[in-house]
Design an enzyme around this catalytic site. Structure first.
Site: not given
Ligand code: AR6
Length: 174
Positions: A35, A122, A124
């Site tokens: 995000d 979800s 991360g």
């Molecule tokens: N490109 C692709 N994947 C990524 C990138 C990127 N640049 N950066 C991280 N990921 P998360 P969630 C991966 O935490 O668990 C936020 O603060 C990461 O390695 O981004 O759905 C939102 O505002 C992981 O595998 O999302 C919400 O509050 C995946 O993206 C909360 O986090 C998702 O990790 C959502 O949590």
């Protein structure tokens, strides 16, 4: 034409596709992880559009999705969806994660999007076990694609080795 599913290791913000999906939170006001990366690379236009959506229809419930332009990103659109926070698996998490993928794909179809990229929603900050999330992602997307002609290409974008290996082992992706 048969839809192609591709597995990519890398940064979703770099992809030249019609739409990238954002793993957002209900406020739609940005955050960390993917995000944060999307809002940083896409610029203030995306947040301004999210703000308008919240004013119009309120927060985005878990499992739902909304769409904005891609701002400065190479992607034309960003589909913001909210995956579930993992709370042990007995709070409807699998259904909510499935909804996040389905509602993103429905928005893609409604907006004539042909190429779309998903992060591992979800898995991360929200703590969903990666193996369980990968299984749901692959199954949900594959089922949806078997019922639509609109979408030509889906990219699953993994940002860590564990997720990449899990998707590769799923056997559904060439
Ligand atoms: N490109 C692709 N994947 C990524 C990138 C990127 N640049 N950066 C991280 N990921 P998360 P969630 C991966 O935490 O668990 C936020 O603060 C990461 O390695 O981004 O759905 C939102 O505002 C992981 O595998 O999302 C919400 O509050 C995946 O993206 C909360 O986090 C998702 O990790 C959502 O949590």
């Amino acid at each position: 034409m048969k839809t192609q599913i591709k597995l990519i290791f890398g940064d979703i913000t770099k992809l030249e596709v019609d739409a990238i999906v954002n793993a957002a939170n209900s406020s739609l006001m940005g955050g960390g992880g993917v995000d944060g990366a999307i809002h940083k690379a896409g610029g203030p236009q995306i947040l301004a559009e999210c703000r308008e959506i919240v004013v119009r229809q309120g927060r985005c419930a878990t499992g739902n999705a909304v769409i904005t332009s891609g701002g400065n990103l190479p992607a034309k659109f960003v589909i913001h969806t909210v995956g579930p926070i993992w709370r042990g698996g007995y709070n409807n998490e699998p259904q909510l994660l499935q909804n996040a993928y389905i509602n993103s794909l429905k928005l893609a179809v409604e907006n004539r999007i042909e190429t779309i990229a998903f992060p591992n929603i979800s898995t991360g900050v929200y703590g969903y076990p990666k193996d369980k999330a990968a299984e749901i992602a692959v199954k949900t997307v594959t089922d949806f694609l078997s019922r639509t002609e609109q979408i030509q290409q889906v990219h699953f974008v993994c940002f860590d080795q564990e997720n990449f290996d899990l998707y590769q082992q799923s056997g559904l992706i060439q």
